[in-house]
Every structure is written in structure tokens, then in C-alpha cells.
Design a protein around this motif. Sequence first.
Motif, PDB file in Angstrom:
ATOM      1  N   PRO A  32       2.619 -11.708 -12.563  1.00  0.00           N
ATOM      2  CA  PRO A  32       2.953 -10.718 -13.166  1.00  0.00           C
ATOM      3  C   PRO A  32       2.246  -9.466 -12.489  1.00  0.00           C
ATOM      4  CG  PRO A  32       1.257 -12.008 -14.499  1.00  0.00           C
ATOM      5  CD  PRO A  32       1.770 -12.907 -13.313  1.00  0.00           C
ATOM      6  N   MET A  33       1.128  -9.576 -11.888  1.00  0.00           N
ATOM      7  CA  MET A  33       0.095  -8.731 -11.262  1.00  0.00           C
ATOM      8  C   MET A  33       0.837  -8.738  -9.758  1.00  0.00           C
ATOM      9  SD  MET A  33      -1.431  -7.795 -13.634  1.00  0.00           S
ATOM     10  CE  MET A  33      -2.202  -8.421 -15.378  1.00  0.00           C
ATOM     11  N   LYS A  34       1.828  -8.127  -9.524  1.00  0.00           N
ATOM     12  CA  LYS A  34       2.373  -8.106  -8.064  1.00  0.00           C
ATOM     13  C   LYS A  34       1.727  -7.193  -7.148  1.00  0.00           C
ATOM     14  CE  LYS A  34       6.893  -9.701  -9.502  1.00  0.00           C
ATOM     15  NZ  LYS A  34       6.708 -10.255 -10.467  1.00  0.00           N
ATOM     16  N   SER A  35       1.733  -7.076  -6.034  1.00  0.00           N
ATOM     17  CA  SER A  35       1.054  -6.149  -5.097  1.00  0.00           C
ATOM     18  C   SER A  35       2.509  -5.735  -4.259  1.00  0.00           C
ATOM     19  CB  SER A  35       0.239  -6.736  -4.117  1.00  0.00           C
ATOM     20  OG  SER A  35      -0.874  -7.354  -4.727  1.00  0.00           O
ATOM     21  N   HIS A  36       2.434  -4.177  -4.594  1.00  0.00           N
ATOM     22  CA  HIS A  36       3.653  -3.755  -3.754  1.00  0.00           C
ATOM     23  C   HIS A  36       3.558  -3.537  -2.523  1.00  0.00           C
ATOM     24  CE1 HIS A  36       3.466  -2.646  -8.019  1.00  0.00           C
ATOM     25  NE2 HIS A  36       4.517  -2.680  -8.166  1.00  0.00           N
ATOM     26  N   LYS A  37       4.426  -3.346  -1.776  1.00  0.00           N
ATOM     27  CA  LYS A  37       4.683  -3.160  -0.295  1.00  0.00           C
ATOM     28  C   LYS A  37       5.261  -1.721   0.011  1.00  0.00           C
ATOM     29  CE  LYS A  37       4.701  -7.791   1.090  1.00  0.00           C
ATOM     30  NZ  LYS A  37       3.378  -7.931   1.215  1.00  0.00           N
ATOM     31  N   PHE A  38       4.954  -1.053   0.877  1.00  0.00           N
ATOM     32  CA  PHE A  38       5.460  -0.035   1.527  1.00  0.00           C
ATOM     33  C   PHE A  38       6.437  -0.144   2.633  1.00  0.00           C
ATOM     34  CE2 PHE A  38       2.312   2.871  -0.796  1.00  0.00           C
ATOM     35  CZ  PHE A  38       3.467   4.058  -1.263  1.00  0.00           C
ATOM     36  N   ILE A  39       7.769   0.050   2.548  1.00  0.00           N
ATOM     37  CA  ILE A  39       8.784   0.190   3.906  1.00  0.00           C
ATOM     38  C   ILE A  39       9.004   1.063   4.389  1.00  0.00           C
ATOM     39  CG2 ILE A  39      11.101  -0.837   4.368  1.00  0.00           C
ATOM     40  CD1 ILE A  39       8.944  -2.950   3.575  1.00  0.00           C
ATOM     41  N   VAL A  40       8.624   1.603   5.492  1.00  0.00           N
ATOM     42  CA  VAL A  40       8.791   2.877   6.335  1.00  0.00           C
ATOM     43  C   VAL A  40       9.955   2.871   7.261  1.00  0.00           C
ATOM     44  CG1 VAL A  40       7.372   4.666   7.501  1.00  0.00           C
ATOM     45  CG2 VAL A  40       6.288   3.189   6.143  1.00  0.00           C
ATOM     46  N   ASP A  41      10.805   3.856   7.057  1.00  0.00           N
ATOM     47  CA  ASP A  41      11.776   3.943   7.972  1.00  0.00           C
ATOM     48  C   ASP A  41      11.516   4.596   9.325  1.00  0.00           C
ATOM     49  OD1 ASP A  41      14.104   4.431   9.453  1.00  0.00           O
ATOM     50  OD2 ASP A  41      15.524   4.602   7.560  1.00  0.00           O
ATOM     51  N   ASN A  45      11.031   8.404   8.859  1.00  0.00           N
ATOM     52  CA  ASN A  45       9.914   8.489   8.224  1.00  0.00           C
ATOM     53  C   ASN A  45      10.048   8.605   6.627  1.00  0.00           C
ATOM     54  OD1 ASN A  45       8.540   8.520  10.961  1.00  0.00           O
ATOM     55  ND2 ASN A  45       8.700  10.779  11.168  1.00  0.00           N
ATOM     56  N   GLN A  46      10.691   8.007   6.289  1.00  0.00           N
ATOM     57  CA  GLN A  46      10.782   8.013   4.757  1.00  0.00           C
ATOM     58  C   GLN A  46      10.359   6.857   4.419  1.00  0.00           C
ATOM     59  OE1 GLN A  46      14.639   9.155   3.401  1.00  0.00           O
ATOM     60  NE2 GLN A  46      14.374  11.167   3.579  1.00  0.00           N
ATOM     61  N   SER A  47       9.564   6.792   3.130  1.00  0.00           N
ATOM     62  CA  SER A  47       8.994   5.195   2.798  1.00  0.00           C
ATOM     63  C   SER A  47       9.506   4.752   1.348  1.00  0.00           C
ATOM     64  CB  SER A  47       7.432   5.264   2.560  1.00  0.00           C
ATOM     65  OG  SER A  47       6.999   6.502   1.671  1.00  0.00           O
ATOM     66  N   THR A  48       9.577   3.549   0.990  1.00  0.00           N
ATOM     67  CA  THR A  48      10.151   3.048  -0.049  1.00  0.00           C
ATOM     68  C   THR A  48       9.226   2.118  -0.602  1.00  0.00           C
ATOM     69  OG1 THR A  48      12.563   3.490   0.489  1.00  0.00           O
ATOM     70  CG2 THR A  48      12.145   1.955  -1.287  1.00  0.00           C
ATOM     71  N   LEU A  49       9.052   1.988  -2.057  1.00  0.00           N
ATOM     72  CA  LEU A  49       7.862   1.222  -2.519  1.00  0.00           C
ATOM     73  C   LEU A  49       8.741  -0.144  -2.891  1.00  0.00           C
ATOM     74  CD1 LEU A  49       4.941   0.908  -3.142  1.00  0.00           C
ATOM     75  CD2 LEU A  49       5.413   1.645  -5.407  1.00  0.00           C
ATOM     76  N   ILE A  50       8.504  -1.372  -2.798  1.00  0.00           N
ATOM     77  CA  ILE A  50       9.245  -2.488  -3.211  1.00  0.00           C
ATOM     78  C   ILE A  50       8.249  -3.582  -3.747  1.00  0.00           C
ATOM     79  CG2 ILE A  50      10.828  -2.297  -1.469  1.00  0.00           C
ATOM     80  CD1 ILE A  50       9.672  -4.418   0.299  1.00  0.00           C
ATOM     81  N   CYS A  51       8.581  -4.606  -4.304  1.00  0.00           N
ATOM     82  CA  CYS A  51       7.960  -5.524  -5.124  1.00  0.00           C
ATOM     83  C   CYS A  51       8.935  -6.638  -5.283  1.00  0.00           C
ATOM     84  CB  CYS A  51       7.017  -5.365  -6.292  1.00  0.00           C
ATOM     85  SG  CYS A  51       7.983  -5.022  -7.725  1.00  0.00           S
ATOM     86  N   PRO A 514       9.247   9.699  -5.765  1.00  0.00           N
ATOM     87  CA  PRO A 514      10.466   9.399  -5.410  1.00  0.00           C
ATOM     88  C   PRO A 514      10.467   7.812  -4.469  1.00  0.00           C
ATOM     89  CG  PRO A 514       9.904  11.541  -4.400  1.00  0.00           C
ATOM     90  CD  PRO A 514       8.600  11.075  -5.135  1.00  0.00           C
ATOM     91  N   SER A 515       9.481   7.509  -3.941  1.00  0.00           N
ATOM     92  CA  SER A 515       9.361   6.294  -3.511  1.00  0.00           C
ATOM     93  C   SER A 515       9.313   5.024  -4.239  1.00  0.00           C
ATOM     94  CB  SER A 515       8.210   6.165  -2.257  1.00  0.00           C
ATOM     95  OG  SER A 515       7.099   6.237  -3.427  1.00  0.00           O
ATOM     96  N   LYS A 516       9.174   5.510  -5.720  1.00  0.00           N
ATOM     97  CA  LYS A 516       8.978   4.323  -6.647  1.00  0.00           C
ATOM     98  C   LYS A 516      10.150   4.296  -7.512  1.00  0.00           C
ATOM     99  CE  LYS A 516       5.769   3.113 -10.276  1.00  0.00           C
ATOM    100  NZ  LYS A 516       4.780   3.065 -11.092  1.00  0.00           N
ATOM    101  N   ALA A 517      11.561   5.267  -7.251  1.00  0.00           N
ATOM    102  CA  ALA A 517      12.427   5.079  -8.065  1.00  0.00           C
ATOM    103  C   ALA A 517      13.444   3.690  -7.819  1.00  0.00           C
ATOM    104  CB  ALA A 517      13.333   6.430  -7.416  1.00  0.00           C
ATOM    105  N   GLN A 518      13.318   3.239  -6.891  1.00  0.00           N
ATOM    106  CA  GLN A 518      14.163   2.003  -6.524  1.00  0.00           C
ATOM    107  C   GLN A 518      13.365   0.818  -7.031  1.00  0.00           C
ATOM    108  OE1 GLN A 518      17.422   1.567  -4.488  1.00  0.00           O
ATOM    109  NE2 GLN A 518      16.939  -0.255  -5.856  1.00  0.00           N
ATOM    110  N   LEU A 519      12.119   0.846  -7.183  1.00  0.00           N
ATOM    111  CA  LEU A 519      11.328  -0.174  -7.640  1.00  0.00           C
ATOM    112  C   LEU A 519      11.551  -0.300  -9.331  1.00  0.00           C
ATOM    113  CD1 LEU A 519       9.041  -2.215  -7.712  1.00  0.00           C
ATOM    114  CD2 LEU A 519       7.422  -0.424  -7.884  1.00  0.00           C
ATOM    115  N   LEU A 520      11.614   0.942  -9.770  1.00  0.00           N
ATOM    116  CA  LEU A 520      11.746   0.967 -11.355  1.00  0.00           C
ATOM    117  C   LEU A 520      13.028   0.623 -11.575  1.00  0.00           C
ATOM    118  CD1 LEU A 520      10.318   4.438 -12.129  1.00  0.00           C
ATOM    119  CD2 LEU A 520       9.215   2.225 -12.465  1.00  0.00           C
ATOM    120  N   GLU A 521      14.119   0.969 -10.802  1.00  0.00           N
ATOM    121  CA  GLU A 521      15.727   0.339 -11.100  1.00  0.00           C
ATOM    122  C   GLU A 521      15.720  -1.002 -10.854  1.00  0.00           C
ATOM    123  OE1 GLU A 521      20.128   1.684 -10.090  1.00  0.00           O
ATOM    124  OE2 GLU A 521      18.308   2.739  -8.925  1.00  0.00           O
TER     125      GLU A 521
END
Length: 710
Positions: A32-41, A45-51, A514-521
Motif C-alpha cells: 500500500p505504501m508505493k514509491s513513485h517513479k518519474f518518467i522523463v521524456d 523534457n516532460q515528466s510523468t509520475l507513475i506507480c 500535471p505530472s500526477k494526472a495520469q497517476l490519479l486516473e
Amino acid sequence: LPMAFRDVNARRHIGLQQLSSLASTGRTFLGPMKSHKFIVDETTNQSTLICSAVRLIESLDLTSAVGQLLNETIQAQNKEFKTGMSTLLFLVGAWSNAVVECLQQNVPVPAIVSVMSEGLNSCCERIQCLQIPVHDVKRELCSSKVRPKDFESKTGQVGHDGLTNPWNLLCFQRDISATEEGIPINSCSHQGDDCNFNKCLVSPLAGFGSVASVKAVSDKSSSVLSGSGVTASSCITWKLTHSRHFSTPGKSCFSSQQGNFQGYPSGPSADLCGCCGLGHLAMALSHGNQTSVKLLQSIAAYQQERAECSGSSQINIAEIVTCCVLGLPESYSCVSPGFVTLVSPEQATVIKHFADKPLRILLMDGDLTEQYRHLGFNRPRNVRTILEHPNAQGARAGDMWLSRMSDILMNFEVNLVLVKGNVCKNFMERCMASRILVIGCVARDVLRAFGAATGAQAVTYLSQLNASCIGNGAWAELWKASDGRAVDLGELIPARISAGGILLLTAVLTTALPSKAQLLEDQFWTLLYRLHHALKDGKVFPGGGAVELLCLSNIQALAERPGRPGNDKAVRELPIPWLAEYKSIVLQALASGWKQYLSVVLCNTAKASSELEAGASVDQHLQKAAACGSPSAYVLEEFRRGGVLRGGSDPFPDQVTDLKVCDNVVAKKEAWRRALDLVLLVLQTDAEIITGPKRNEILNSPVSSEFMFL
């Protein structure tokens, strides 16, 4: 073509090493306590937060054959279940390492394949006794959940986190007794290793007291935990005898407000909040994701209200869509009836002009472009079309099409067009000038919902339009936040399109990052599908490491049981003395995957300082389960106490209820099977043959010595 050949089935199997290396990137996604990762294009140079394992695999450069197989396996799990991918990814790595160790001990490949397959099948059969029916989830999960102190504060008023919060009512059972005079609330005592449960019954009250009065009564009845043989007895039951928050059915209705939704009436055959069973199940399946739980509770309440509180515990995923709104805090996330989407400022101006005006709506099942042709349309072969419609007046290409399509919409007085595919930019601008709202990239389920609510019929081309295809009764407005104000975020503005009686809900997910939008969805859809599959299966597994612990106990029993490990012909032909040795080695390799899984989750949740300490804790549980005589009963008792992974911080610190965690049945077992199937598939490959113009690249690479060029 030049080819290179590499032997991969040596004691250090290259394919399995590649699997292990790729899978190690997702270790922090467990628990339940996931560590997130940043994926950088690198290009933008845009980043996205994923878990999630899916987003991780999509971001990796998987050029190898093993990487592509791993990607296909995870995508297949995601397509079918939308959950279990992180477990799959981790077990692929753990079992790959375990199989490599077997190879280093000279265990034949047929023995590894057969014994591990038989061991997994045995574990899947063994854990069936842990399955909890969905309708019994409340009884199984609630033990000493609600305490008397939560109902009355020092000032005599009902506590904010008590029964005054409608979502805390979700912890009650669906059974309603019209003759009962109180609300039993569990307060089960612990006697040794006995598992004490008691059934909570929600019932109407006759009085309207200004404060809540609680009294304790004795309840000698006992209940049996399904599949375990553990009996509940000698429970102290608390009864809420006076409260202004309950009344007799038919005289008053319980009402609440959550986001954009109103309360839900209760009756003799309905839940007080309309979704108490689903709400409690959703919280157990959420694994600590409170934001998605609240949204899902609103969805369940809305859909069950629409069904007139018939008691149907089903979630219709086809009636749910999501919309991510950037620039607002996450606390503004809510569920809105209808279709919420992001529009441009120019489109927002058109929407403001509508001002509660009923709209004539058109649905298009395809692209709204001049070049679009429906699926199945085949142009003549070897013919290049230069111009389909010669224009003697010499007008600019496409102008005639734009004028003709615009005239069609205006002739039928269409105000709103929802398009499944893309929309021609020039055509959209012309429509906005004529105060016609065109929305592109609309999901097929949304089109179906508007078609059912307005009577509109989808068309493929505007030239097919006739009066019977136009729907009526739709409307559009700018979406408003929970505080009632419209949201204008500059480039994109959220708007809500709806119709009377439409069976469509939009989960509006707000975030300032903005980088957290995909994560929430991703988190929302994961929980939604967990609940969907739990209802579809009709049962869930206890979480908190209970299932994995029973698998480990079962593996110990299999290793000590004499007999051949599998039915494979190649294994039966092996010498008898080898079988006992191989059986123990391979079964321990299989068990190591689940043991590492539990150890890593304990470390990720800071409940163990190291994997060594976590492994020792798991071993202690195994010893206690063996000494108990009934491992399944021990596992269920540990689940009641909080699970193998209990301790540390509570994923629901602000909730009155001490919720347990549950897992999907089929999704979990399929994740195990897919992980093992992939590992055994790679294990049984003996060579990697590379074709194409990469001879010089391979010759100059550090691994050139491993290849034999053909």
C-alpha cells in the motif's frame, strides 16, 4: 541475411537474467505504501509520475525478445483485469532468480517445469478455503470496528467521524429488521486464538433523541467464519437506542450529501445509505487509496439510487468515464452526472451562449473529416486519387466540403455534435462561428448513453443525416467545483454535457500537479475494476499476506510429502533417487517467490528494517501455522488481527473502522500463473537467433564472445 547465434541455456540463463533485471525496476510498487517513479521524456523534457507496472513497462526500451514477452504478459493482465500487474512483474523476477539457482544445482529443466507447475496448481487449490463471499465481507472484516466513544463527544454532540458521516454507515450489514429496536455494534473480545465475529444489523429507530445513547447487551450467538471452522462466541454487543439520525422507514429518509450527490432514502428492504455493502468492499479493496474510495462510493450510491435501492450490488463500468482537471487541489475531486470534458475558451463561449437552452444533439461514429472512410471501405488498387470533386470555380481545396457539411448541420438546427474520432480543425472553427458545439474524441460508451437518453442515432457521415437521427433534450454548461464556482483554468476549461435520465457518470479528478494526472486516473480505474471483478467473482481473498502465507505453508507440506512431483513424461523417466532431491529444491524455489514478495512489502511499508528481518518474521508465522495444526485457521486468525503485514501505520488513519485489506480472487491467481508461465517459457528456450544488418554492431559489442556467427 547474416545471423548470430547465442546459447542462452547455460547455467547462467541469459533470458532469465534479463527477466530478473527488468522486473527489479518494479520492486517499489508492491504494497500500500508505493514509491513513485518519474518518467522523463528526453525529447520534450516532460515528466510523468507513475506507480504501476504497466506505465513502467510502457516507458522502458524493450528491444530484446525477453522484454517484449514481458510486455505482452503484463499488457494481457492489464487488458483483462486492470490489477495484479505489479505482483506479476515482481514474481517474474523472483522466480527467474529461483530458477537460475536450480540450474546452478544441475536440476534438469523438465523437473523444474513440472514441479513448479504442479506446486502452483496445488497452492491455487489450497487457498480456495480462504475465499470470502462478497455478501459476507462485512461480517468477516468488522471485528471491534465501531467504538462507543465515536458516537458521543464530551459536549454531548455526535462526533464528526461517527455515524453522522454517511460514509461511515458503509460498515453496517445490509440486513434490516423492521422490528429491531436498536443498532448492534460489535465489540468482540479476544479469547486465546479464537476468532470472534458478530453480525451487525442496521435497523430503524423509533425515537429522535438529540444525542446518541449507547448500551451494552450480551449476545451469546455464535457464527462460523466461512471455510475456516473458526467460531465466534461470547461477543459484547453495543446497541444504539436513541439517535436523531435514524427514524422509522416511511416516516423519514436518511439523507446525505457527498460531492454533487444527494442522500438516498431507505426502506424495509434497502440499505440505509444504498451502497453499504459496496462501500465497505471498496474500502477493503482500495489498499489505502482514500480519494478513489470516496469517488467510488458516490458512484455506487448514485447507481443504486437509480435502481430504486433494489439491492443489486453491481457496478456498471460502461456508465463511468473520467476527466482530469489540472490546477485545482485534489480535494475538489468528485463525481458528476453526465459527461464532463475539457473544452477550449472558444468552445466555452459557445456553451455560455446556450444558457440552459435545450439542445438538438447529433452523434457521429467516426471521424468528422473530409478524408475519413469507414472501416471496410476499400479504394481501387493501384489508383491514386488526385481530386475527388473537381471545382470549376477554383475554390480552395476543402472549402466546398466545409460549406456543405456546415449547411447540413444548420438545416437540421443541430446545436451539439459528439464525435467518436477526430474533428477537422477548420470545420470546428466554422461550427463555433455558427454557435454549434462540436466535441471530438468521445468514447463509444458516452455516445451510447446520449443516444439512449435523447433518442439520437449515430451516423458515420453527415451526408447520412436525417430528422430521425437528431436527439433532443441535451444541455451544456460549464462545470462547477464543489463550492459552486465555475472553473476557468485558461487553456482548457471543464464543461458538463448532460441530458435528462442519462445513465452516465464522470469521475472528475483534480490535481495541481500535471505530472500526477495520469497517476490519479490509473489509481481510480484500478480500484473500480477491483470492485467490478470482486462482484463478478462473488468472492474475495483476505489480504495482508494471508494468501501468500498459506501458499508457503502448503509448499512445506508438499516438500515433506513422498511421491513424484509431477505428471510430465520426462519427469517420470528420471531416476527415482533424483526425484526427492529435485522436488525439495524446486518447491523451495517456488516458495521463495512468495516469501520475497512478503519480505519486500514489509520493507516497503517500513514494518521491517531489512529483507532479512522481514524473512525471519515470515518464518515465525510459518512455524506458528505448522504448530497450530490448521494453517488455514491460523492464517484467517492473523487476517482478523490485521494480517501478516500488520503493524506500522494504518492506511485509513482518519477512519473509525479498522479496515482489513482484501484482494481479487481470479486476478491474483492469474497474475501468478502468467508470471510462472513466462519464466518457464523463457527457461525452455535454448538459443537466441538474431537476424538482420546488425553483424558489425554485435561484433563490436562487449557480448560478442557469446555469439557464434552463421
